[in-house]
Design a protein around this motif. Structure first.
Motif, mmCIF file in Angstrom:
data_model
loop_
_atom_site.group_PDB
_atom_site.id
_atom_site.type_symbol
_atom_site.label_atom_id
_atom_site.label_comp_id
_atom_site.label_asym_id
_atom_site.label_seq_id
_atom_site.Cartn_x
_atom_site.Cartn_y
_atom_site.Cartn_z
ATOM 1 N N PHE A 103 22.386 -10.674 -48.824
ATOM 2 C CA PHE A 103 22.870 -9.599 -49.854
ATOM 3 C C PHE A 103 24.155 -10.129 -50.406
ATOM 4 C CE2 PHE A 103 20.968 -5.874 -47.261
ATOM 5 C CZ PHE A 103 19.384 -5.930 -47.719
ATOM 6 N N SER A 104 24.358 -11.201 -50.409
ATOM 7 C CA SER A 104 25.351 -12.009 -51.035
ATOM 8 C C SER A 104 25.609 -11.900 -52.441
ATOM 9 C CB SER A 104 25.614 -13.644 -50.641
ATOM 10 O OG SER A 104 24.420 -14.268 -51.140
ATOM 11 N N ILE A 105 26.775 -12.129 -52.873
ATOM 12 C CA ILE A 105 27.069 -11.895 -54.234
ATOM 13 C C ILE A 105 26.510 -10.639 -55.146
ATOM 14 C CG2 ILE A 105 27.059 -13.311 -56.502
ATOM 15 C CD1 ILE A 105 26.337 -15.664 -54.949
ATOM 16 N N ASN A 106 26.933 -9.479 -54.498
ATOM 17 C CA ASN A 106 26.774 -8.099 -54.823
ATOM 18 C C ASN A 106 28.071 -7.469 -55.052
ATOM 19 O OD1 ASN A 106 23.690 -7.351 -55.633
ATOM 20 N ND2 ASN A 106 23.576 -8.739 -53.986
ATOM 21 N N ASN A 107 27.927 -6.302 -55.040
ATOM 22 C CA ASN A 107 29.185 -5.524 -55.122
ATOM 23 C C ASN A 107 29.307 -4.377 -53.822
ATOM 24 O OD1 ASN A 107 30.193 -6.401 -57.471
ATOM 25 N ND2 ASN A 107 28.791 -5.400 -58.579
ATOM 26 N N PHE A 108 28.514 -4.745 -52.891
ATOM 27 C CA PHE A 108 28.323 -3.629 -51.788
ATOM 28 C C PHE A 108 29.848 -3.472 -51.101
ATOM 29 C CE2 PHE A 108 23.830 -5.362 -51.501
ATOM 30 C CZ PHE A 108 23.347 -4.166 -51.741
ATOM 31 N N ASP A 109 29.911 -2.459 -50.595
ATOM 32 C CA ASP A 109 31.111 -2.057 -49.883
ATOM 33 C C ASP A 109 30.645 -1.802 -48.614
ATOM 34 O OD1 ASP A 109 30.111 0.497 -49.979
ATOM 35 O OD2 ASP A 109 31.429 1.076 -51.670
ATOM 36 N N GLY A 110 31.675 -0.986 -47.427
ATOM 37 C CA GLY A 110 31.548 -0.760 -46.266
ATOM 38 C C GLY A 110 30.167 0.160 -45.913
ATOM 39 N N ARG A 111 29.683 0.936 -46.959
ATOM 40 C CA ARG A 111 28.712 1.810 -46.612
ATOM 41 C C ARG A 111 27.344 0.859 -46.149
ATOM 42 N NH1 ARG A 111 28.584 4.899 -52.412
ATOM 43 N NH2 ARG A 111 29.291 2.766 -52.911
ATOM 44 N N LEU A 112 27.306 -0.585 -46.617
ATOM 45 C CA LEU A 112 26.274 -1.228 -46.344
ATOM 46 C C LEU A 112 26.163 -1.411 -44.717
ATOM 47 C CD1 LEU A 112 24.140 -3.305 -47.360
ATOM 48 C CD2 LEU A 112 26.110 -4.878 -47.082
ATOM 49 N N PHE A 113 26.993 -1.124 -44.059
ATOM 50 C CA PHE A 113 26.958 -1.162 -42.516
ATOM 51 C C PHE A 113 26.316 -0.107 -41.838
ATOM 52 C CE2 PHE A 113 30.465 -4.034 -43.677
ATOM 53 C CZ PHE A 113 29.859 -5.366 -43.141
ATOM 54 N N ASN A 114 26.205 1.010 -42.814
ATOM 55 C CA ASN A 114 25.758 2.204 -42.119
ATOM 56 C C ASN A 114 24.217 1.719 -41.675
ATOM 57 O OD1 ASN A 114 28.112 3.599 -42.528
ATOM 58 N ND2 ASN A 114 27.362 4.360 -44.570
ATOM 59 N N GLY A 115 23.531 1.060 -42.501
ATOM 60 C CA GLY A 115 22.025 0.700 -42.316
ATOM 61 C C GLY A 115 22.038 -0.483 -41.332
ATOM 62 N N LEU A 116 22.982 -1.604 -41.659
ATOM 63 C CA LEU A 116 22.810 -2.937 -40.952
ATOM 64 C C LEU A 116 23.337 -2.714 -39.650
ATOM 65 C CD1 LEU A 116 24.269 -5.351 -43.725
ATOM 66 C CD2 LEU A 116 22.049 -5.220 -42.844
ATOM 67 N N ARG A 117 24.215 -1.881 -39.252
ATOM 68 C CA ARG A 117 24.747 -2.079 -37.999
ATOM 69 C C ARG A 117 23.662 -2.065 -36.516
ATOM 70 N NH1 ARG A 117 29.237 1.822 -36.887
ATOM 71 N NH2 ARG A 117 29.757 1.788 -39.062
ATOM 72 N N ASN A 118 22.529 -1.295 -37.092
ATOM 73 C CA ASN A 118 21.506 -1.304 -36.159
ATOM 74 C C ASN A 118 20.351 -2.275 -36.193
ATOM 75 O OD1 ASN A 118 22.966 0.973 -34.430
ATOM 76 N ND2 ASN A 118 22.242 2.375 -36.311
ATOM 77 N N MET A 119 20.297 -3.035 -36.945
ATOM 78 C CA MET A 119 19.225 -3.957 -37.046
ATOM 79 C C MET A 119 19.383 -5.050 -36.130
ATOM 80 S SD MET A 119 18.640 -3.542 -41.346
ATOM 81 C CE MET A 119 16.937 -4.687 -41.211
ATOM 82 N N ASN A 120 19.230 -5.068 -34.901
ATOM 83 C CA ASN A 120 19.406 -6.139 -34.068
ATOM 84 C C ASN A 120 18.467 -7.085 -33.753
ATOM 85 O OD1 ASN A 120 17.481 -4.599 -32.783
ATOM 86 N ND2 ASN A 120 18.896 -3.676 -31.186
ATOM 87 N N SER A 121 17.476 -7.134 -34.890
ATOM 88 C CA SER A 121 16.440 -8.060 -34.920
ATOM 89 C C SER A 121 17.011 -9.198 -35.700
ATOM 90 C CB SER A 121 15.000 -7.525 -35.562
ATOM 91 O OG SER A 121 15.253 -7.040 -36.742
ATOM 92 N N ILE A 122 18.149 -8.853 -36.623
ATOM 93 C CA ILE A 122 18.411 -9.888 -37.589
ATOM 94 C C ILE A 122 19.089 -11.296 -36.862
ATOM 95 C CG2 ILE A 122 20.102 -10.513 -39.296
ATOM 96 C CD1 ILE A 122 19.648 -7.564 -40.644
ATOM 97 N N GLU A 123 18.728 -12.428 -37.258
ATOM 98 C CA GLU A 123 19.061 -13.542 -36.705
ATOM 99 C C GLU A 123 19.905 -14.157 -37.946
ATOM 100 O OE1 GLU A 123 15.909 -15.755 -35.778
ATOM 101 O OE2 GLU A 123 15.218 -14.622 -34.052
ATOM 102 N N GLU A 124 19.928 -13.859 -39.193
ATOM 103 C CA GLU A 124 20.653 -14.555 -40.088
ATOM 104 C C GLU A 124 21.057 -13.475 -41.222
ATOM 105 O OE1 GLU A 124 19.512 -17.868 -43.507
ATOM 106 O OE2 GLU A 124 18.359 -17.807 -41.958
ATOM 107 N N LEU A 125 22.263 -13.335 -41.311
ATOM 108 C CA LEU A 125 22.968 -12.405 -42.562
ATOM 109 C C LEU A 125 23.812 -13.152 -43.270
ATOM 110 C CD1 LEU A 125 23.204 -9.526 -43.059
ATOM 111 C CD2 LEU A 125 25.013 -9.402 -41.141
#
Length: 1011
Positions: A299-321
């Protein structure tokens, strides 16, 4: 047949199945060694195909003889002998180890001939990484019915993607990456139901309907990166791809309103790339958060702010972020703490202001292999946490505020292949334990405060090292004279380190080096002969700012260098013949002699700096032929003649006269626009002569023109505004120009530095100067931005050349002041008349010099508008009156000279003038008094301008009173003349007043006499 009938049915079925499998294996088996003899018709087809190609490196030289199956890139079926595979990809780019210095000459080009259709059994065609020069894909490729693999990526095709490709029903792999295709993507491609790999990325195509994607039900890999997707697209067809594993939508101009999927069937999606778009709110990505199959998210080079982590924080299958270059400055380590399987993490460019030790300890992701925290505001040091990151292969911490020493625990990172600590504040010596990093390929310590010695022991274990960047530190590399490094470097930068005094012999083993910078490394030696041979294939070579000596080879044409800097050394002899691919040449500040070469016309030079040598003769005509030339500095030499005529076919008489001084220029030149690219022309401090050349009109993109300290004569032409409208800096000082200053000179709106001092100009100072927009504050933001833009585009050129200006009594280094310096210098001429009041409109001026002329009158009051002025010189003129007291309010003024005029009155005091206490500032003005002169002021005997102004004000009062009285009297007289009744009444009143006064006086006198 009778025997077959007697065979049991089960056994018969077994033999039929075995025969079918054997046939299939025989049909599909390919002889990659090409030991099958190809069919004559297919051989002829291949030779016809070869005849249509352009092959400068003879890559198809093996295409001869009868056995085409042994030809390079050709594979035949072992069973049938038919050509089934044609791989003509440019392996020299795909596999650089085959040639460390690949160039464009390895590509195939030309045309793809229709003889390709004779290869009816062809199932694999790869023409990638070639150059077909904007030709279109032949439509007949859509008739190669057996194709399962088609790769035309990065081969410079253009036009529309042929809809005929939709006929290739067996196609499984289609790669059209990085071409110049345009137009709408043909929906016929939705017919490729067997397609598993599809890449349209980085073309100029677009799509306003992607419903056809829903028909590619076998698709596993889809890349639409770099394609401008219409904001009204319905993406639902994309969500119906059950086998999709990799989805790339980078740089598609998407945002949360233009990209939305209400229903998805991505049960196998493992890679999702949405980088380089315009997302800020992740609400349209809710479907992503519940995908347990995802392994890689970008999700690099966008305008995301801290709200992004509301969904990302529980995606424990991710190996590359990858979250670099967003607005995540408020993120905390705890947001990622649950991603325990994370191996790759990129948080670069997010303005994160944290203590790195606390951040990493809270993160507790010690299984990371790749960590990029670069270009943030992290502070702290590497101690403690770094020793626990033993699985790291890439550690990128560039451009932060990190401090401290490189810890000894760095030795525990034995898997590290890339270490980037550049642009920080690390200090101290490099620990010897760094030699334990035996897997290291890239080491970048640029721009820190490391000091001390590096020996061969530090580098002894780095057998895989390819890049080393130690520039901008105070390190000394001390090794044995016969040391042979264990590595083969590709990129090496040692600027400002100490490698000398002898030329480092160990470099002779670095035969694969592509870029080498050993500038300013204290080498005092004659350049060894082997240097030019060992670095003959080097692309970037910088040996500047040393004390290297000796002669260069007569010719460097055997080299492949594109950037060559040998400035600030002691090289002697003639300028050598140059490589044809050289782009930048800097030989400034050496001792080269002789004529400039006349055989450079076929080169692709963009930048030439031969400043401060001992070159003589004419400026060769080649500058008219250099199609790419943008920067030319020939200053501080002994060149003669005029600027070459780029618009005439015959050399001028002046060059014929001095033909003995340089190579013959008796050539014919067709008038062309090649030289219109020239932006930076510096010819100062030579013996050039002639009038202001009309030939300069051919350089209509000139931004900087410096001709000072020559013998140019004649007038400054009025056409300069129309022919050179882009001038930002014009220095014509110390020549022999004469005549008046044309009004048009002061109409160059972009000009912010003008110097025409020390010439023979006469007449008045034009009042049109108020149109010089770039010298005002009114548009200061726009002007600075414009200036920044053009300086940025020429930053390499400007750092190659020092432009000096005489201001404040000192030489000003141009490259340090160009972004905000605005100057007007008309000194040392024969200008007469007043200083125009319009001078006050140039309120962005920093330097104003009108000295050594014959200017008269008062100093204009508008001078008080020049609030940014740092240097003001009106000396050696015939100015009179007083010095305006408002000069004291010019708070930046640090250099002032009013000497040798006819100024009078009290010298203003206070504020900024109080700091300018040198009496020489005002000497030669007999009427001046007050500090800092030793002459006291006496008001009764002084004819100060304040007294003059007072008298002037009184004079104005009396004049006004007289006029008022006259007007009033005539109003009364007018009434008397034109109104008899008013006249009679007036005189009756006067008579009555007279009688009363007469009686009063008689009675009063009688009483006095009686008493």
């Amino acid at each position: 047949m009778t025997k077959i009938k007697n065979i049991p049915s089960a056994l018969f079925s077994f033999w039929v199945l075995l025969l079918a499998q054997a046939t299939t294996l025989a049909t599909n088996e390919e002889d990659t060694r090409g030991n099958s003899s190809c069919l004559p018709g297919e051989r002829a087809a291949l030779l016809t195909l070869k005849a249509g190609f352009v092959d400068p490196k003879h890559r198809l030289s093996s295409w001869e003889g009868h056995d085409c199956c042994s030809w390079s890139g050709v594979t035949c079926s072992k069973a049938t002998g038919h050509v089934v595979k044609l791989d003509l990809s440019n392996t020299y780019i795909l596999k650089p180890e085959l040639d460390p210095y690949p160039d464009c000459s390895y590509v195939l080009g030309g045309e793809i001939r229709s003889s390709l259709l004779s290869l009816r059994y062809l199932n694999y065609l790869d023409l990638s990484y070639n150059d077909f020069n904007y030709t279109k894909i032949p439509h007949f490729i859509g008739s190669l019915a057996d194709l399962t693999y088609l790769n035309l990526s990065s081969s410079n095709f253009s036009g529309r993607i042929p809809p005929q490709l939709g006929n290739l029903s067996n196609l499984q792999y289609l790669d059209l990456y990085l071409n110049n295709f345009d137009g709408n993507i043909a929906p016929q491609l939705g017919n490729l139901s067997n397609l598993q790999y599809l890449d349209f990325s980085w073309n100029n195509v677009y799509s306003n309907n992607v419903a056809w994607l829903g028909h590619l039900t076998s698709l596993k890999h889809l890349d639409l990166s770099g394609i401008n997707m219409d904001s009204s697209i319905n993406w639902e067809g994309l969500g119906m791809l059950p086998h999709l594993q990799e989805l790339y939508l980078s740089d598609c101009e998407l945002n949360e309103t233009s990209f939305s999927l209400s229903h998805v069937n991505f049960t196998k999606l493992s890679t999702f790339d949405l980088s380089g778009n315009r997302f800020s709110n992740p609400r349209s990505l809710i479907w992503v958060w519940n995908m347990t199959s995802l392994r890689s998210v970008d999700f690099s080079i966008n305008n995301f702010d801290g709200r992004l982590f509301n969904g990302l924080r529980n995606m424990n299958s991710i190996e590359e972020l990858h979250l670099g270059w967003n607005n995540l400055m408020d993120m905390e380590s705890s947001h990622l703490k649950n991603l325990t399987n994370l191996k790759i993490l990129d948080l670069s460019g997010n303005q994160l202001t944290r203590d790195i030790t606390k951040f990493m300890e809270d993160l507790s992701l010690y299984r990371l292999q790749y960590l990029d925290l670069g270009q943030n505001n992290f502070c702290g040091n590497l101690s403690g946490w770094i020793g626990r990151m033993t699985g790291l292969t890439n550690l990128l911490l560039r451009e932060n505020n990190l401090i401290g020493r490189m810890p000894l625990s760095i030795r525990k990172l034995t898997q590290l292949i890339d270490l980037d600590l550049s642009y920080n504040n690390f200090y101290g010596p490099i620990p010897l334990s760094i030699r334990r990093l035996t897997q290291l390929i890239h080491l970048d310590l640029y721009h820190n405060n490391f000091h001390g010695v590096i020996t061969e022991k530090h580098l002894s274990g780095m057998t895989k090292l390819k890049t080393i960047h130690l520039s901008g530190n105070s390190l000394s590399l001390i090794v044995a004279a016969n040391w042979q490094p264990p590595f083969k470097l590709r990129f090496a930068y040692f600027s400002s380190c100490r490698l000398g005094p002898k030329f480092p012999e160990w470099l002779k083993w670095q035969t694969n080096i592509i870029e080498l910078d050993i500038s300013n490394t204290n080498i005092v030696d004659e350049v060894p002969v082997w240097v030019w041979r060992v670095f003959s294939k080097t692309d970037y070579l910088d040996l500047s700012k040393n004390n290297l000596s000796g002669f260069m080879p007569e010719s460097l044409e055997f080299m492949s260098v594109t950037y060559l800097s040998l400035s600030e050394n002691q090289f002697q002899g003639l300028v050598p013949r140059l490589p044809k691919i050289l782009s930048t040449l800097d030989l400034s500040k050496n001792a080269f002699t002789g004529f400039l070469p006349s055989n450079w016309e076929n080169l692709i030079l963009e930048d030439i700096n031969l400043r401060q040598n001992s070159l003589n003769g004419f400026i060769p005509q080649f500058i008219c032929q250099l199609k790419q030339l943008q920067f030319l500095d020939l200053s501080h030499n002994f060149l003669v003649g005029n600027i070459p005529n780029c618009g005439r076919s015959n050399p001028d008489q002046n060059q014929k006269k001095y033909s003995r001084l340089g190579p013959s220029t008796n050539q014919s030149f067709v008038e062309q626009k090649y030289y219109a690219r020239l932006c930076f022309l510096v010819l100062s401090y030579n013996n050039l002569s002639g009038e202001f050349s009309k030939h300069l009109t051919y350089f209509n993109s000139l931004t900087i023109l410096i001709l000072e300290n020559n013998n140019f004569s004649g007038g400054i032409p009025p056409w300069i505004t129309k022919k050179l409208p882009s001038l930002k800096l014009l220095l014509l000082g110390s020549n022999k120009f004469n005549g008046t200053i044309p009004d048009q000179l002061f109409q160059l709106e972009q000009l912010h530095i003008l110097d025409i001092s020390n010439n023979n100009l006469n007449g008045i100072v034009p009042s049109t100067m108020k149109t010089m927009r770039a010298m005002t504050i009114k548009d200061v933001i726009d002007i600075y931005q414009d200036t920044y833009d053009w300086v940025s585009s020429f930053i390499d050129f400007i750092t190659m050349s020092v432009i000096e200006m005489d201001t404040k009594g000192e030489l000003l280094d141009f490259k340090r002041n160009i972004l905000n310096f605005k100057s007007l210098d008309l000194s040392g001429n024969n200008l007469v008349g007043n200083v125009p009041e319009e001078i006050g409109a140039l309120d962005g001026l920093i330097n104003l010099n009108l000295s050594r002329n014959k200017l008269s009158g008062f100093i204009p009051r508008s001078i008080e508008n020049l609030q940014l002025l740092e240097s003001l010189d009106f000396s050696n003129n015939e100015l009179s009156g007083s010095i305006p007291s408002s000069l004291a309010d010019l708070t930046f003024l640090s250099h002032l000279n009013m000497s040798y005029n006819n100024l009078s009155g009290r010298i203003p005091s206070g504020h900024q003038l109080q700091t300018l206490n040198d009496p020489s500032i005002y000497e030669g003005n007999n009427g001046l008094c007050g500090f800092p002169l030793p002459i006291e002021c006496f008001e009764s005997k002084t004819t100060s301008q304040s007294f003059v102004s007072h008298n002037k004000n009184n004079h104005e009062f009396y004049v006004g009173a007289i006029i008022g009285f006259a007007v009033g009297a005539w109003m009364v007289y007018g009434i008397f003349i034109f109104s008899p009744s008013w006249r009679v009444a007036y005189f009756l009143i006067v008579d009555n007043m007279y009688d009363r006064l007469y009686v009063f006086v008689i009675l009063k006198w009688a009483r006095i006499t009686w008493k």
